[in-house]
Design an enzyme around this catalytic site. Structure first.
Site, mmCIF file in Angstrom:
data_model
loop_
_atom_site.group_PDB
_atom_site.id
_atom_site.type_symbol
_atom_site.label_atom_id
_atom_site.label_comp_id
_atom_site.label_asym_id
_atom_site.label_seq_id
_atom_site.Cartn_x
_atom_site.Cartn_y
_atom_site.Cartn_z
ATOM 1 N N ASN A 9 38.598 41.058 38.755
ATOM 2 C CA ASN A 9 38.923 41.563 40.091
ATOM 3 C C ASN A 9 37.887 42.615 40.463
ATOM 4 O OD1 ASN A 9 39.994 42.742 42.360
ATOM 5 N ND2 ASN A 9 41.824 43.572 41.346
ATOM 6 N N LYS A 11 37.517 44.146 43.162
ATOM 7 C CA LYS A 11 38.024 45.141 44.130
ATOM 8 C C LYS A 11 36.970 45.355 45.223
ATOM 9 C CE LYS A 11 40.967 46.913 40.553
ATOM 10 N NZ LYS A 11 41.696 48.035 39.965
ATOM 11 N N HIS A 94 48.916 42.690 44.138
ATOM 12 C CA HIS A 94 48.243 43.676 43.285
ATOM 13 C C HIS A 94 48.822 45.058 43.591
ATOM 14 C CE1 HIS A 94 45.200 46.327 41.657
ATOM 15 N NE2 HIS A 94 44.830 45.320 40.887
ATOM 16 N N GLU A 96 47.589 47.867 43.968
ATOM 17 C CA GLU A 96 46.903 48.653 45.005
ATOM 18 C C GLU A 96 47.340 48.195 46.396
ATOM 19 O OE1 GLU A 96 42.867 48.149 43.567
ATOM 20 O OE2 GLU A 96 43.383 49.351 41.806
ATOM 21 N N GLU A 166 50.601 44.018 35.111
ATOM 22 C CA GLU A 166 49.663 45.123 35.237
ATOM 23 C C GLU A 166 50.431 46.429 35.386
ATOM 24 O OE1 GLU A 166 45.536 43.817 36.611
ATOM 25 O OE2 GLU A 166 46.702 44.196 38.401
ATOM 26 N N GLY A 172 42.768 51.265 35.940
ATOM 27 C CA GLY A 172 41.667 52.157 36.284
ATOM 28 C C GLY A 172 41.770 53.532 35.655
ATOM 29 N N SER A 211 42.902 48.440 32.407
ATOM 30 C CA SER A 211 41.910 49.007 31.482
ATOM 31 C C SER A 211 41.560 48.077 30.315
ATOM 32 C CB SER A 211 42.363 50.384 30.980
ATOM 33 O OG SER A 211 42.492 51.287 32.067
HETATM 34 P P1 PGA Z 1 41.181 47.943 35.589
HETATM 35 O O1 PGA Z 1 41.887 47.198 36.823
HETATM 36 O O2 PGA Z 1 40.762 46.885 34.613
HETATM 37 O O3 PGA Z 1 40.003 48.664 36.198
HETATM 38 O O4 PGA Z 1 42.182 48.872 35.008
HETATM 39 C C1 PGA Z 1 42.722 46.099 36.607
HETATM 40 C C2 PGA Z 1 43.249 45.574 37.922
HETATM 41 O O5 PGA Z 1 43.531 46.362 38.827
HETATM 42 O O6 PGA Z 1 43.401 44.345 38.096
#
Ligand code: PGA
Length: 249
Positions: A9, A11, A94, A96, A166, A172, A211
């Protein structure tokens, strides 16, 4: 029996030049990989990345989509449009999107349905916040998020879908769920589906996200109910992402 999947992803990162370099590096590195590998570029780049990846083992998906199929929805992008330019998958729900763009369980369910109606495979993201984990309601939250979609789309729809667990506190932050923490929730998710349809649950791929790095991927993917990963930050470097893809077998 379940082919692992690793999804990157991106982003809101990248440029035409960076994307071309990144996708070329991924294509180069994942040849012969056991896992199904996908990248999810920002919407404006989906067509170009799909073009660059055409004929390679790397698939392409969108990061979100509109609940509606067509019409006066300024700024929105439909499932059919994503598919038209080469996407096969789309992320739905997601964290976010849920936290920053007001996507409720009901909206997520509508998007899941819209994705399939437009010919895409939805990757449904679920997961609890740190507060929710500390309150001991992780399973209740994940069950609620799943139930909203199952109630609207029907259980059979999950034969053409992927689920990603997740935990919001791991996204993140550099703070990964331990393999045991991940397995506990993945086992719960598979059990949730198994209670409705055992065969479907057996075939359903449940990815872990939060992460994931090359250094922790193998132990996470080694857990019984972890079928690969949804990778954010670490998917922006080709060699790191390839190492994660190779770890999924
Ligand atoms: P990350 O994000 O690997 O940077 O923690 C994962 C995601 O949001 O899909």
């Amino acid at each position: 029996m379940r082919r692992p999947m690793v999804a990157g992803n991106w982003k809101m990162h990248g440029s035409r030049e960076e994307n071309a370099r990144l996708v070329a590096g991924v294509i180069d590195g994942v040849n012969g990989c056991v896992a199904e590998v996908l990248v999810f570029p920002p919407a404006v780049y989906v067509a170009e990345v799909a073009h660059l990846a055409a004929g390679s083992p790397v698939g392409v998906g969108g990061q979100t989509l509109c609940t509606q199929a067509v019409g006066a929805y300024t700024g929105e992008i439909s499932a059919a449009m994503l598919r038209d330019v080469g996407a096969t998958h789309v992320l739905v729900g997601h964290s976010e999107r849920r936290a920053m763009y007001g996507e409720t369980d009901a909206v997520v369910a509508e998007k899941f349905i819209a994705a399939q109606a437009g010919g895409l495979i939805p990757v449904l993201c679920v997961g609890e916040t740190l507060e929710e984990r500390e309150a001991g309601i992780t399973e209740a939250v994940v069950a609620r998020q799943l139930e909203a979609v199952v109630a609207a789309a029907g259980i059979a729809a999950f034969a053409q879908a992927v689920v990603a667990y997740e935990p919001v506190w791991a996204i993140g932050t550099g703070r990964t769920a331990s393999p045991e923490q991940a397995q506990a929730v993945h086992g719960f998710i598979r059990g949730y589906f198994a209670a409705k349809d055992a065969t479907l649950a057996d075939h359903l791929r449940v990815l872990y996200g939060g992460s994931v790095k090359a250094s922790n991927a193998a132990e996470l993917f080694g857990m019984a109910d972890v079928d690969g990963g949804l990778v954010g930050g670490a998917s922006l470097k080709a060699d790191e992402f390839v190492r994660i893809c190779v770890a999924a077998r």
